[in-house]
Design an enzyme around this catalytic site. Structure first.
Site, PDB file in Angstrom:
ATOM      1  N   TYR A  10       0.842  -1.202   0.000  1.00 10.75           N
ATOM      2  CA  TYR A  10       0.000   0.000   0.000  1.00 10.75           C
ATOM      3  C   TYR A  10       0.877   1.252   0.000  1.00 10.75           C
ATOM      4  O   TYR A  10       1.825   1.330   0.776  1.00 10.75           O
ATOM      5  CB  TYR A  10      -0.879   0.029   1.241  1.00 10.75           C
ATOM      6  CG  TYR A  10      -2.198  -0.697   1.157  1.00 10.75           C
ATOM      7  CD1 TYR A  10      -2.379  -1.798   0.334  1.00 10.75           C
ATOM      8  CD2 TYR A  10      -3.272  -0.290   1.934  1.00 10.75           C
ATOM      9  CE1 TYR A  10      -3.586  -2.461   0.279  1.00 10.75           C
ATOM     10  CE2 TYR A  10      -4.483  -0.939   1.886  1.00 10.75           C
ATOM     11  CZ  TYR A  10      -4.645  -2.025   1.053  1.00 10.75           C
ATOM     12  OH  TYR A  10      -5.846  -2.667   1.001  1.00 10.75           O
ATOM     13  N   GLY A  17      -5.625  -2.914   6.792  1.00 12.00           N
ATOM     14  CA  GLY A  17      -6.237  -3.373   8.033  1.00 12.00           C
ATOM     15  C   GLY A  17      -5.282  -4.217   8.859  1.00 12.00           C
ATOM     16  O   GLY A  17      -4.457  -4.960   8.324  1.00 12.00           O
ATOM     17  N   VAL A  18      -5.422  -4.124  10.177  1.00  9.79           N
ATOM     18  CA  VAL A  18      -4.481  -4.792  11.078  1.00  9.79           C
ATOM     19  C   VAL A  18      -4.517  -6.309  10.934  1.00  9.79           C
ATOM     20  O   VAL A  18      -3.473  -6.959  10.971  1.00  9.79           O
ATOM     21  CB  VAL A  18      -4.685  -4.334  12.545  1.00  9.79           C
ATOM     22  CG1 VAL A  18      -6.022  -4.815  13.109  1.00  9.79           C
ATOM     23  CG2 VAL A  18      -3.536  -4.791  13.412  1.00  9.79           C
ATOM     24  N   ASP A  19      -5.696  -6.913  10.783  1.00  7.45           N
ATOM     25  CA  ASP A  19      -5.754  -8.368  10.616  1.00  7.45           C
ATOM     26  C   ASP A  19      -5.052  -8.803   9.337  1.00  7.45           C
ATOM     27  O   ASP A  19      -4.325  -9.800   9.330  1.00  7.45           O
ATOM     28  CB  ASP A  19      -7.195  -8.874  10.607  1.00  7.45           C
ATOM     29  CG  ASP A  19      -7.830  -8.916  11.979  1.00  7.45           C
ATOM     30  OD1 ASP A  19      -7.154  -8.556  12.966  1.00  7.45           O
ATOM     31  OD2 ASP A  19      -9.001  -9.319  12.073  1.00  7.45           O
ATOM     32  N   ARG A  20      -5.256  -8.071   8.252  1.00  6.35           N
ATOM     33  CA  ARG A  20      -4.590  -8.401   6.998  1.00  6.35           C
ATOM     34  C   ARG A  20      -3.085  -8.246   7.154  1.00  6.35           C
ATOM     35  O   ARG A  20      -2.317  -9.097   6.696  1.00  6.35           O
ATOM     36  CB  ARG A  20      -5.107  -7.517   5.862  1.00  6.35           C
ATOM     37  CG  ARG A  20      -6.538  -7.850   5.468  1.00  6.35           C
ATOM     38  CD  ARG A  20      -7.103  -6.854   4.482  1.00  6.35           C
ATOM     39  NE  ARG A  20      -6.392  -6.879   3.210  1.00  6.35           N
ATOM     40  CZ  ARG A  20      -6.407  -5.854   2.359  1.00  6.35           C
ATOM     41  NH1 ARG A  20      -7.049  -4.741   2.623  1.00  6.35           N
ATOM     42  NH2 ARG A  20      -5.749  -5.957   1.215  1.00  6.35           N
ATOM     43  N   THR A  42     -16.129 -11.632   8.495  1.00  9.36           N
ATOM     44  CA  THR A  42     -17.211 -10.775   8.009  1.00  9.36           C
ATOM     45  C   THR A  42     -16.970 -10.484   6.536  1.00  9.36           C
ATOM     46  O   THR A  42     -17.878 -10.518   5.714  1.00  9.36           O
ATOM     47  CB  THR A  42     -17.256  -9.457   8.807  1.00  9.36           C
ATOM     48  OG1 THR A  42     -17.477  -9.769  10.182  1.00  9.36           O
ATOM     49  CG2 THR A  42     -18.353  -8.543   8.303  1.00  9.36           C
ATOM     50  N   THR A  92     -34.105 -24.107  -1.408  1.00 13.08           N
ATOM     51  CA  THR A  92     -33.618 -22.736  -1.294  1.00 13.08           C
ATOM     52  C   THR A  92     -32.435 -22.599  -0.339  1.00 13.08           C
ATOM     53  O   THR A  92     -31.458 -21.918  -0.667  1.00 13.08           O
ATOM     54  CB  THR A  92     -34.772 -21.805  -0.867  1.00 13.08           C
ATOM     55  OG1 THR A  92     -35.786 -21.875  -1.876  1.00 13.08           O
ATOM     56  CG2 THR A  92     -34.306 -20.369  -0.719  1.00 13.08           C
TER      57      THR A  92
END
Length: 163
Positions: A10, A17-20, A42, A92
């Site tokens: 980046y 993001g911190v998790d990434r 999420t 469904t």
């Protein structure tokens, strides 16, 4: 910005993001070579890091769970959970599970092809996050790394403690 072997792709590393970041830090530090890091929570996140630790960027998309919740929110008669993913569903709930999981799997497989083209080699596919296990069977060669973010946190802590 560089930490250990990881060089964040980046232009503004603080926007990753911190998790990434932590998952990439762990993947770049484990000595296993290039990796496509796939987080399934999420969001569905995909990030590519080469064998030298260079982050080539990534993407963020809705996870299968979020897709189901969004469909349910817009059409309450569509169940937000349940069903079993299959090639061609006959009810469904199964059709929703199949479509949402299938969309995520297709995106991962497409990006794996692009990663192979970019690197000239096949990177490892590392899966982590609460929804990763549901996709693993459809992703040949994927490695489950449920603690990847915590492994990255450990790497970060080691780097902070070093003189």
């Amino acid at each position: 910005a560089r930490l250990g072997r990881l060089q964040v792709g980046y232009p503004e590393p603080a926007r990753l993001g911190v998790d990434r970041f932590l998952a990439l830090l762990a993947a770049s530090a484990d000595g296993g070579g290039a990796a496509l890091v796939c987080g399934v929570g999420t969001a569905l996140t995909l990030d590519l890091v080469d064998a030298g630790g260079r982050h080539h960027g990534g993407l963020i998309a809705p996870s299968p769970t979020l897709m189901r919740e969004a469909l349910h929110a817009r059409a309450a008669h569509l169940p937000a959970e349940g069903g079993v993913a299959t090639a061609f569903a006959t009810d469904t709930a199964d059709a929703l599970a199949s479509g949402c999981e299938g969309a995520a799997v297709a995106l991962v497989l497409q990006r794996m092809e692009r990663a192979c083209d970019l690197l000239g080699d096949v990177p490892r596919l590392l899966l982590h996050g609460g929804g990763a296990a549901a996709l693993a069977a459809e992703l040949p060669g994927a490695s489950m790394r449920p603690m990847l973010v915590l492994e990255g946190l450990s790497e970060w802590a080691r780097a902070q403690a070093a003189p």
